[in-house]
Design a protein around this motif. Structure first.
Motif, mmCIF file in Angstrom:
data_model
loop_
_atom_site.group_PDB
_atom_site.id
_atom_site.type_symbol
_atom_site.label_atom_id
_atom_site.label_comp_id
_atom_site.label_asym_id
_atom_site.label_seq_id
_atom_site.Cartn_x
_atom_site.Cartn_y
_atom_site.Cartn_z
ATOM 1 N N HIS A 13 0.840 -1.191 0.000
ATOM 2 C CA HIS A 13 0.000 0.000 0.000
ATOM 3 C C HIS A 13 0.879 1.245 0.000
ATOM 4 O O HIS A 13 1.827 1.337 0.773
ATOM 5 C CB HIS A 13 -0.920 0.012 1.219
ATOM 6 C CG HIS A 13 -1.876 -1.132 1.240
ATOM 7 N ND1 HIS A 13 -3.015 -1.163 0.473
ATOM 8 C CD2 HIS A 13 -1.839 -2.297 1.917
ATOM 9 C CE1 HIS A 13 -3.654 -2.305 0.683
ATOM 10 N NE2 HIS A 13 -2.965 -3.009 1.545
ATOM 11 N N ALA A 14 0.539 2.193 -0.847
ATOM 12 C CA ALA A 14 1.320 3.422 -0.902
ATOM 13 C C ALA A 14 1.190 4.198 0.390
ATOM 14 O O ALA A 14 0.149 4.196 1.019
ATOM 15 C CB ALA A 14 0.836 4.283 -2.071
ATOM 16 N N GLN A 59 -1.954 6.127 1.779
ATOM 17 C CA GLN A 59 -3.127 5.683 1.049
ATOM 18 C C GLN A 59 -4.328 5.512 1.975
ATOM 19 O O GLN A 59 -5.466 5.773 1.593
ATOM 20 C CB GLN A 59 -2.847 4.346 0.344
ATOM 21 C CG GLN A 59 -4.066 3.798 -0.406
ATOM 22 C CD GLN A 59 -3.726 2.542 -1.186
ATOM 23 O OE1 GLN A 59 -2.609 2.403 -1.678
ATOM 24 N NE2 GLN A 59 -4.675 1.629 -1.297
ATOM 25 N N ASN A 104 -7.201 11.504 0.538
ATOM 26 C CA ASN A 104 -6.545 12.741 0.103
ATOM 27 C C ASN A 104 -6.531 13.818 1.176
ATOM 28 O O ASN A 104 -6.378 14.994 0.873
ATOM 29 C CB ASN A 104 -7.244 13.275 -1.151
ATOM 30 C CG ASN A 104 -7.104 12.334 -2.322
ATOM 31 O OD1 ASN A 104 -6.027 11.808 -2.563
ATOM 32 N ND2 ASN A 104 -8.198 12.114 -3.045
ATOM 33 N N CYS A 124 2.231 7.536 7.535
ATOM 34 C CA CYS A 124 1.877 8.770 6.843
ATOM 35 C C CYS A 124 2.165 9.919 7.799
ATOM 36 O O CYS A 124 1.674 9.920 8.936
ATOM 37 C CB CYS A 124 0.399 8.752 6.463
ATOM 38 S SG CYS A 124 -0.172 10.282 5.680
#
Length: 435
Positions: free
Chosen positions: A50-51, A54, A58, A78
């Protein structure tokens, strides 16, 4: 990284050595670049698939999350170094520091002194579990110690020297805005019943209806109300806490056949040559049990009394916010290292202050140190975690089903914490464990 030449490259080398070496170097650069891209897109060596970010769609501006394996290595994150408001997730750090500074078997004390005129002095040291049942037990011990009558009952609050109340505390009647002090009975809250005729009663069978309750209930609508003892009007916090503790003990002593003539409010214990220690009470609750209650019910009062106790244990009484901050900060630094500890700014122990900040990376390190106490966290669904909620803030921290630590810090109201927990569990939990 050593790369093998393709067959056509090997065949060209003897004839065009310089061209071949150039092509080989170019291929090395391309492969290395691709590897670096994979490390960014798939943190942790491609474990997740998974990025980064993600899971937050957004809306990444004031939000962050992270997951670490059981060895403490971050496998997805993140904004891991963005300081954000943790809310009650901060209680994990408070509980951890308390276990190391105070010790698992630590018990709060409360002291009772009498003078030659039968005056009784109560000196509290911040026991967060002075509920009515505990106070009734204390009365039994006072009777066994020879107490038969009390002329005036006083409360000594000198074990605390707080220049301000809890940082971030509001002026609402809610229990989470309750004050803290060295004598804090029933978490400085009252559970009241107001009937249709305006009659006021304690809503707890073990707690008597005190004169203070009638003051607090003025203007309340019929029904049940759990409020803090300062209500919505002006309140001298130290005086109000002494009033609550004094009235409750007065009532319980009377019921035990120990008459009390008057409650005298705040008064420091006289010098040793004028009084004698009648009874020193050690809480029936161990620190481990207190931490369970604090995390289960997310009690701000318990958290801040533990926080202050850490400072007093390290630097002596009276307890102050500055002593508490210094003691807890030094202990956290010892546990997770200076670099990780730098990602934490802790104003108080509960997470109530909006000046508290923590990064995901630091919180994951705290969770790694907290592993011996995992059972203190509440099981919510399949995940053991502590949540934190304030206006515009939603946070969670704990352990997925396979023991991997996770942290979620959302400082924007556009994200769904529950959905994000489920997403991380689905990606990194038991069903997708590679460990």
């Amino acid at each position: 990284m050593k790369l093998a030449l393709l067959p056509e490259e090997r065949s060209l080398c003897p004839l065009r050595v310089h061209d071949c070496a150039s092509r080989y170097r170019q291929r090395q650069v391309v492969v290395l670049a691709l590897c670096l891209m994979l490390l960014v897109v798939f943190p942790g060596g491609g474990l997740s698939g998974h990025a980064a970010c993600q899971a937050l769609a957004n809306t990444q501006g004031k939000n962050a999350y992270g997951v670490a394996d059981r060895d403490g290595r971050m496998i997805d994150a993140c904004n891991p170094d963005l300081p954000l408001i943790p809310a009650s997730v901060l209680k994990i750090g408070t509980a951890l520091a308390a276990h190391h500074i105070l010790g698992d078997d630590y018990r709060f004390r409360t002291e009772f002194y009498v003078d030659h005129r039968d005056n009784l002095f109560i000196k509290g040291f911040g026991d967060p579990m002075l509920v009515t049942e505990e106070m009734a037990f204390i009365v039994e011990q006072l009777h066994r110690s020879g107490l038969r009558r009390v002329r005036t009952l006083y409360v000594d609050s000198s074990a605390f020297a707080l220049t301000d109340q809890v940082p971030g505390r509001g002026g609402s009647t809610n229990p989470y805005d309750a004050p803290v002090g060295p004598l804090s009975v029933n978490f400085n809250t009252a559970y009241l019943a107001v009937d249709a005729e305006g009659g006021i009663h304690s809503a707890e069978p073990q707690t008597p209806t005190l004169p203070l309750f009638r003051e607090l209930a003025q203007g309340l609508s019929p029904g049940l109300h759990r409020i803090n003892i300062c209500g919505s009007g002006p309140c001298d916090l130290e005086t109000r806490m002494a009033q609550y503790g004094g009235e409750l003990l007065h009532n319980l002593l009377d019921k035990a056949g120990i008459p009390v003539v008057a409650v005298g409010g705040l008064q420091k214990v006289p010098p040793d040559d004028q009084v004698r220690l009648l009874y020193r009470h050690y809480s029936t609750w161990s620190l481990a049990e207190i931490n369970v209650a604090m995390l289960e019910y997310s009690s701000n009062v318990i958290a801040n009394l533990l926080f202050l106790a850490c400072g007093a244990q390290r630097y002596g009484y009276p307890a102050t916010w500055e002593k508490a901050r210094q003691a807890v900060s030094m202990e956290i630094t010892h546990l997770v290292g200076q670099e990780r500890a730098a990602g934490l700014n802790q104003e108080e122990g509960s997470g109530l202050s909006r000046r508290n900040r923590v990064t995901v990376r630091t919180m994951l390190s705290l969770l790694e140190a907290f592993r011996p106490y995992t059972d203190l966290l509440r099981q919510q669904g399949k995940v053991s975690m502590k949540t934190g909620t304030m206006t515009g803030v939603a946070a969670a921290a704990g352990y997925l089903t396979n023991g991997r630590a996770f942290v979620i810090l959302l400082n924007e109201s556009t994200n769904d914490r529950s959905a994000l927990v489920q997403r991380l569990e689905g990606w990194y939990g038991e069903s997708n464990s590679a460990e």
